[in-house]
Design an enzyme around this catalytic site. Structure first.
Site, PDB file in Angstrom:
ATOM      1  N   ASP A 162      10.821  -6.690  -1.728  1.00  0.00           N
ATOM      2  CA  ASP A 162      11.485  -6.287  -0.496  1.00  0.00           C
ATOM      3  C   ASP A 162      12.794  -5.654  -0.916  1.00  0.00           C
ATOM      4  O   ASP A 162      13.484  -6.161  -1.817  1.00  0.00           O
ATOM      5  CB  ASP A 162      11.703  -7.465   0.458  1.00  0.00           C
ATOM      6  CG  ASP A 162      11.861  -6.988   1.907  1.00  0.00           C
ATOM      7  OD1 ASP A 162      11.340  -5.906   2.246  1.00  0.00           O
ATOM      8  OD2 ASP A 162      12.512  -7.685   2.694  1.00  0.00           O
ATOM      9  N   GLY A 219      12.551   7.116   1.887  1.00  0.00           N
ATOM     10  CA  GLY A 219      13.523   6.191   2.460  1.00  0.00           C
ATOM     11  C   GLY A 219      14.901   6.829   2.570  1.00  0.00           C
ATOM     12  O   GLY A 219      15.063   7.914   3.123  1.00  0.00           O
ATOM     13  N   TYR A 220      15.885   6.149   2.008  1.00  0.00           N
ATOM     14  CA  TYR A 220      17.277   6.604   2.070  1.00  0.00           C
ATOM     15  C   TYR A 220      17.683   7.415   0.831  1.00  0.00           C
ATOM     16  O   TYR A 220      18.864   7.683   0.628  1.00  0.00           O
ATOM     17  CB  TYR A 220      18.216   5.397   2.205  1.00  0.00           C
ATOM     18  CG  TYR A 220      18.036   4.610   3.483  1.00  0.00           C
ATOM     19  CD1 TYR A 220      18.784   4.907   4.622  1.00  0.00           C
ATOM     20  CD2 TYR A 220      17.126   3.563   3.556  1.00  0.00           C
ATOM     21  CE1 TYR A 220      18.633   4.179   5.797  1.00  0.00           C
ATOM     22  CE2 TYR A 220      16.967   2.826   4.724  1.00  0.00           C
ATOM     23  CZ  TYR A 220      17.715   3.140   5.840  1.00  0.00           C
ATOM     24  OH  TYR A 220      17.565   2.416   7.002  1.00  0.00           O
ATOM     25  N   ASN A 279       0.840  -1.201   0.000  1.00  0.00           N
ATOM     26  CA  ASN A 279       0.000   0.000   0.000  1.00  0.00           C
ATOM     27  C   ASN A 279       0.874   1.250   0.000  1.00  0.00           C
ATOM     28  O   ASN A 279       0.369   2.359   0.158  1.00  0.00           O
ATOM     29  CB  ASN A 279      -0.929   0.015   1.215  1.00  0.00           C
ATOM     30  CG  ASN A 279      -2.164  -0.839   0.990  1.00  0.00           C
ATOM     31  OD1 ASN A 279      -2.718  -0.865  -0.107  1.00  0.00           O
ATOM     32  ND2 ASN A 279      -2.586  -1.552   2.014  1.00  0.00           N
ATOM     33  N   ASN A 280       2.186   1.067  -0.175  1.00  0.00           N
ATOM     34  CA  ASN A 280       3.113   2.195  -0.185  1.00  0.00           C
ATOM     35  C   ASN A 280       2.870   3.018  -1.448  1.00  0.00           C
ATOM     36  O   ASN A 280       3.109   2.551  -2.562  1.00  0.00           O
ATOM     37  CB  ASN A 280       4.553   1.669  -0.135  1.00  0.00           C
ATOM     38  CG  ASN A 280       5.575   2.779  -0.087  1.00  0.00           C
ATOM     39  OD1 ASN A 280       5.548   3.709  -0.890  1.00  0.00           O
ATOM     40  ND2 ASN A 280       6.514   2.667   0.840  1.00  0.00           N
ATOM     41  N   ALA A 281       2.370   4.235  -1.274  1.00  0.00           N
ATOM     42  CA  ALA A 281       1.990   5.075  -2.416  1.00  0.00           C
ATOM     43  C   ALA A 281       3.182   5.390  -3.322  1.00  0.00           C
ATOM     44  O   ALA A 281       3.041   5.440  -4.544  1.00  0.00           O
ATOM     45  CB  ALA A 281       1.352   6.365  -1.918  1.00  0.00           C
ATOM     46  N   HIS A 282       4.369   5.611  -2.716  1.00  0.00           N
ATOM     47  CA  HIS A 282       5.564   5.914  -3.515  1.00  0.00           C
ATOM     48  C   HIS A 282       5.924   4.723  -4.400  1.00  0.00           C
ATOM     49  O   HIS A 282       6.176   4.863  -5.596  1.00  0.00           O
ATOM     50  CB  HIS A 282       6.751   6.239  -2.609  1.00  0.00           C
ATOM     51  CG  HIS A 282       6.574   7.461  -1.777  1.00  0.00           C
ATOM     52  ND1 HIS A 282       6.548   8.727  -2.300  1.00  0.00           N
ATOM     53  CD2 HIS A 282       6.412   7.606  -0.436  1.00  0.00           C
ATOM     54  CE1 HIS A 282       6.392   9.607  -1.327  1.00  0.00           C
ATOM     55  NE2 HIS A 282       6.299   8.948  -0.185  1.00  0.00           N
ATOM     56  N   LYS A 283       5.955   3.528  -3.799  1.00  0.00           N
ATOM     57  CA  LYS A 283       6.283   2.327  -4.557  1.00  0.00           C
ATOM     58  C   LYS A 283       5.240   2.060  -5.639  1.00  0.00           C
ATOM     59  O   LYS A 283       5.574   1.708  -6.760  1.00  0.00           O
ATOM     60  CB  LYS A 283       6.359   1.105  -3.634  1.00  0.00           C
ATOM     61  CG  LYS A 283       7.580   1.017  -2.768  1.00  0.00           C
ATOM     62  CD  LYS A 283       7.556  -0.316  -2.031  1.00  0.00           C
ATOM     63  CE  LYS A 283       8.708  -0.474  -1.065  1.00  0.00           C
ATOM     64  NZ  LYS A 283       8.680  -1.792  -0.409  1.00  0.00           N
TER      65      LYS A 283
END
Length: 196
Positions: free
Chosen positions: A75, A156-157, A8-12
């Site tokens: 992942d 993230g990073y 559900n990660n919108a960026h991904k």
């Protein structure tokens, strides 16, 4: 073709839909999957597989599997050479629960303080499961960890990672520029090759 992306990660999700534009990609929210999946694997490969299989089995138990060609899950880990490959599989929650990107980046900078050898790589593993098949692909991009954060794009990073061949971080690149070279893009291109 219609695939469920076990996230559900919108960026991904935006990255995935951009790269797999010829395929209909739906999220966990879109299919009504609301439970948390405990990522108990010790490797990126194990966690990716665990997520994909969990969602595919949920589709079967809810008699929804015939509506989709499969489920894929990713992942991703940042692997910093000077830290023995850390944070790796623990990248999202490296600085503790709940997951906090800013704290994770601060921890990386703290542990690398005074270290000049800052080689790192991002690695994404994708598992595709469904209709009697299971396949796994990966994408890697090598680079360096910056001395300080730079840029406000990405997540993230991204504001710490300088991809090989560039002098600026992922967070300074446009989505199009990042999607052309990123670890996730490379894994998604490998995925596209096996489903076409």
């Amino acid at each position: 073709m219609k695939l469920v992306f076990a996230s559900n990660n919108a960026h991904k999700l935006a990255e995935v839909r951009h790269i797999l534009s010829q395929i209909e990609v739906v999220s966990l929210r879109d299919i009504g999957f609301l439970q948390e999946i405990d990522e108990t694997g010790q490797t990126l490969e194990e966690n990716s597989r665990l997520k994909a299989i969990t969602v595919w089995q949920w589709l079967i138990s809810n008699h929804l599997d015939s509506e989709y060609n499969g489920v894929f899950a990713d992942d991703t880990g940042l692997e910093i050479q000077a830290l023995g490959g850390a944070p790796g599989v623990y990248s999202a929650r490296w600085a503790g629960e709940p997951s906090n990107d800013a704290n994770n980046r601060a921890k990386a900078l703290q542990l690398l303080s005074g270290i000049s050898h800052r080689d790192a790589q991002f690695r994404t593993v994708i598992t595709l499961v469904g209709k009697g098949q299971e396949q796994q692909v990966a994408g890697i991009i090598k680079g360096q960890i910056a001395i300080e954060e730079s840029g406000d794009m990405g997540f993230g990073y991204d504001s710490l990672f300088i991809p090989e061949g560039h002098s600026c971080t992922f967070a300074t690149l446009s989505a199009e520029q990042k999607n052309a070279i990123s670890h996730r893009a490379r894994a998604l291109h490998a995925l596209r090759a096996i489903i076409n």
